[in-house]
Design a protein around this motif. Structure first.
Motif, PDB file in Angstrom:
ATOM      1  N   LYS A 257     -10.375 -10.140   8.756  1.00  0.00           N
ATOM      2  CA  LYS A 257     -10.550  -9.057   7.422  1.00  0.00           C
ATOM      3  C   LYS A 257      -9.504  -8.439   7.563  1.00  0.00           C
ATOM      4  CE  LYS A 257     -13.954  -6.107   6.371  1.00  0.00           C
ATOM      5  NZ  LYS A 257     -15.342  -4.963   7.536  1.00  0.00           N
ATOM      6  N   LYS A 258      -8.343  -7.838   8.572  1.00  0.00           N
ATOM      7  CA  LYS A 258      -7.805  -7.321   8.815  1.00  0.00           C
ATOM      8  C   LYS A 258      -6.570  -7.490   8.204  1.00  0.00           C
ATOM      9  CE  LYS A 258      -5.179  -4.452  12.010  1.00  0.00           C
ATOM     10  NZ  LYS A 258      -3.945  -4.094  13.353  1.00  0.00           N
ATOM     11  N   VAL A 259      -6.365  -8.591   8.081  1.00  0.00           N
ATOM     12  CA  VAL A 259      -4.784  -9.833   7.404  1.00  0.00           C
ATOM     13  C   VAL A 259      -5.709  -9.614   6.171  1.00  0.00           C
ATOM     14  CG1 VAL A 259      -3.689 -11.544   6.529  1.00  0.00           C
ATOM     15  CG2 VAL A 259      -4.491 -10.902   9.183  1.00  0.00           C
ATOM     16  N   ASP A 260      -6.432  -9.528   5.645  1.00  0.00           N
ATOM     17  CA  ASP A 260      -6.877  -9.563   4.219  1.00  0.00           C
ATOM     18  C   ASP A 260      -6.247  -8.360   3.779  1.00  0.00           C
ATOM     19  OD1 ASP A 260      -8.391 -11.757   2.304  1.00  0.00           O
ATOM     20  OD2 ASP A 260      -9.577  -9.823   2.153  1.00  0.00           O
ATOM     21  N   GLU A 261      -7.329  -6.941   4.425  1.00  0.00           N
ATOM     22  CA  GLU A 261      -7.194  -6.277   3.700  1.00  0.00           C
ATOM     23  C   GLU A 261      -6.184  -5.581   3.433  1.00  0.00           C
ATOM     24  OE1 GLU A 261      -9.491  -4.081   5.850  1.00  0.00           O
ATOM     25  OE2 GLU A 261     -11.435  -4.098   4.870  1.00  0.00           O
ATOM     26  N   ALA A 262      -5.306  -5.805   4.366  1.00  0.00           N
ATOM     27  CA  ALA A 262      -4.011  -5.405   3.510  1.00  0.00           C
ATOM     28  C   ALA A 262      -2.785  -5.753   3.054  1.00  0.00           C
ATOM     29  CB  ALA A 262      -2.738  -5.507   5.678  1.00  0.00           C
ATOM     30  N   LYS A 263      -2.706  -7.215   2.818  1.00  0.00           N
ATOM     31  CA  LYS A 263      -2.621  -8.812   1.558  1.00  0.00           C
ATOM     32  C   LYS A 263      -3.498  -7.516   0.760  1.00  0.00           C
ATOM     33  CE  LYS A 263      -1.338 -12.832   0.066  1.00  0.00           C
ATOM     34  NZ  LYS A 263      -1.220 -14.544   0.310  1.00  0.00           N
ATOM     35  N   LYS A 264      -4.007  -7.599   0.737  1.00  0.00           N
ATOM     36  CA  LYS A 264      -4.728  -6.811  -1.086  1.00  0.00           C
ATOM     37  C   LYS A 264      -4.165  -5.293  -1.082  1.00  0.00           C
ATOM     38  CE  LYS A 264      -9.272  -7.365   0.349  1.00  0.00           C
ATOM     39  NZ  LYS A 264     -11.073  -6.821  -0.227  1.00  0.00           N
ATOM     40  N   LEU A 265      -3.808  -4.839   0.009  1.00  0.00           N
ATOM     41  CA  LEU A 265      -2.760  -3.150  -0.552  1.00  0.00           C
ATOM     42  C   LEU A 265      -1.653  -3.288  -0.859  1.00  0.00           C
ATOM     43  CD1 LEU A 265      -3.241  -0.288   0.134  1.00  0.00           C
ATOM     44  CD2 LEU A 265      -2.852  -0.105   2.321  1.00  0.00           C
ATOM     45  N   LYS A 266      -1.010  -4.694  -0.127  1.00  0.00           N
ATOM     46  CA  LYS A 266       0.533  -4.762  -0.598  1.00  0.00           C
ATOM     47  C   LYS A 266       0.396  -5.000  -1.966  1.00  0.00           C
ATOM     48  CE  LYS A 266       2.546  -6.302   3.805  1.00  0.00           C
ATOM     49  NZ  LYS A 266       2.946  -7.127   4.770  1.00  0.00           N
ATOM     50  N   LEU A 267      -0.551  -5.716  -2.588  1.00  0.00           N
ATOM     51  CA  LEU A 267      -0.273  -6.351  -3.790  1.00  0.00           C
ATOM     52  C   LEU A 267      -0.888  -5.668  -4.944  1.00  0.00           C
ATOM     53  CD1 LEU A 267      -2.717 -10.226  -2.984  1.00  0.00           C
ATOM     54  CD2 LEU A 267      -0.219  -9.130  -4.229  1.00  0.00           C
ATOM     55  N   THR A 268      -1.962  -4.679  -4.059  1.00  0.00           N
ATOM     56  CA  THR A 268      -1.824  -3.132  -5.160  1.00  0.00           C
ATOM     57  C   THR A 268      -0.413  -2.087  -5.729  1.00  0.00           C
ATOM     58  OG1 THR A 268      -4.326  -3.424  -4.447  1.00  0.00           O
ATOM     59  CG2 THR A 268      -3.476  -1.039  -5.503  1.00  0.00           C
ATOM     60  N   LEU A 269       0.197  -1.741  -4.159  1.00  0.00           N
ATOM     61  CA  LEU A 269       1.436  -0.949  -4.011  1.00  0.00           C
ATOM     62  C   LEU A 269       2.540  -1.662  -5.074  1.00  0.00           C
ATOM     63  CD1 LEU A 269       1.435  -0.223  -0.539  1.00  0.00           C
ATOM     64  CD2 LEU A 269       0.811   1.493  -2.434  1.00  0.00           C
ATOM     65  N   ALA A 270       2.186  -3.371  -5.188  1.00  0.00           N
ATOM     66  CA  ALA A 270       3.110  -3.940  -5.728  1.00  0.00           C
ATOM     67  C   ALA A 270       3.120  -3.444  -7.018  1.00  0.00           C
ATOM     68  CB  ALA A 270       3.572  -5.073  -5.436  1.00  0.00           C
ATOM     69  N   SER A 271       2.284  -3.842  -8.381  1.00  0.00           N
ATOM     70  CA  SER A 271       1.597  -4.180  -9.326  1.00  0.00           C
ATOM     71  C   SER A 271       1.522  -2.848 -10.189  1.00  0.00           C
ATOM     72  CB  SER A 271      -0.289  -4.498  -9.236  1.00  0.00           C
ATOM     73  OG  SER A 271      -0.648  -3.801  -9.058  1.00  0.00           O
TER      74      SER A 271
END
Length: 271
Positions: A257-271
């Motif tokens: 879950k921690k990995v998943d949330e970190a990835k979602k945050l990265k994708l949001t910041l990159a968009s």
């Protein structure tokens, strides 16, 4: 948890490499089918000798250029805690891996010797040898409910198998670190980093299945029949019970879950 694909790298330093891989596959496949695991071995460990066929067949040489492509990375334990860190053939490669993981803000989970070596490299915490091996199944006290201990109650059981411990005073005096859980005898279970929240250090072999402690005991005896080895505590060699299975599943679910949330945050910041 979202349905996005997660890619997890694992540096497998364990003696029983195939069994270790099977354990991780079983754990993660039971949590989420959208997880891909890729296993590595340190190239420097085989610098002056051929890579064993059994190792080359199931894993790849560590390639630091690939690290940025992973969402999470696990470094396992290794049966070398009685050696000085500087005597490890691949210690430089290990440290370069941590540098890449930190540079790319990848979620990191270190187990047993991996946790010891990472704490020493990243925070200067020293290792101390124990009078006897911590070996068996122990209840634990939760000091801080970190992300990885959510849904787990104080008193939970988990396996330990090691000859060394990290210096508690140095950890407690370091404001960058937090001890989250200890055994009922005061030995470390987990430490999280306040400075680098993507780092978690686990001193239990929580990935073990019910036969792993028995296998480790018999392997040590076979390697050194002249020595007397401690039997695992609170554990039956002839009829082991998997009484940490629920904790194992909850813990790794929390990490994914921690990995998943970190990835979602990265994708949001990159968009």
């Amino acid at each position: 948890m979202s349905n996005q694909q997660l890619k997890i790298g694992i540096l497998n330093l364990m003696h029983d490499k195939k069994d270790t891989q099977n354990r991780y596959h079983k754990i993660f496949s039971s949590i989420n089918q959208n997880i891909t695991l890729q296993f590595f071995y340190p190239k420097m460990h085989y610098l002056n000798r051929p890579v064993p066929k059994r190792v080359a067949k199931i894993s790849n040489p560590l390639d630091l250029k690939q690290i940025k492509n992973f969402d999470g990375f696990i470094i396992t334990g290794a049966p070398i805690e009685q050696l000085d860190f500087n005597d490890i053939t691949y210690i430089d490669e290990f440290q370069h891996l941590i540098q890449e993981l930190e540079k790319n803000h990848i979620q990191q989970l270190f187990f047993c010797w991996g946790a010891m070596a990472a704490l020493n490299y990243c925070y200067g915490i020293h290792k101390t040898m124990l009078n006897e091996k911590i070996f068996g199944i122990y209840p634990h006290h939760i000091l801080h409910h970190s992300d990885l201990l959510q849904g787990i109650d104080s008193g939970f059981l988990a396996p330990h198998a090691r000859y060394a411990e990290m210096n508690h005073e140095e950890i407690l005096q370091d404001s960058r670190l937090q001890i989250d859980a200890i055994t009922n005898t005061g030995d470390l279970f987990s430490i999280s980093s306040i400075k680098s929240p993507e780092q978690d250090f686990i001193f239990s072999h929580l990935e073990y299945d019910k036969e792993a402690l028995a296998n480790e005991y018999h392997r040590e005896i076979a390697a050194h029949p002249e020595k007397a080895f401690k039997k695992p505590e609170n554990y039956s060699l002839s009829n082991p019970v998997f009484n940490w299975k629920k904790t194992q599943r909850q813990f790794f679910t929390n990490w994914i879950k921690k990995v998943d949330e970190a990835k979602k945050l990265k994708l949001t910041l990159a968009s």
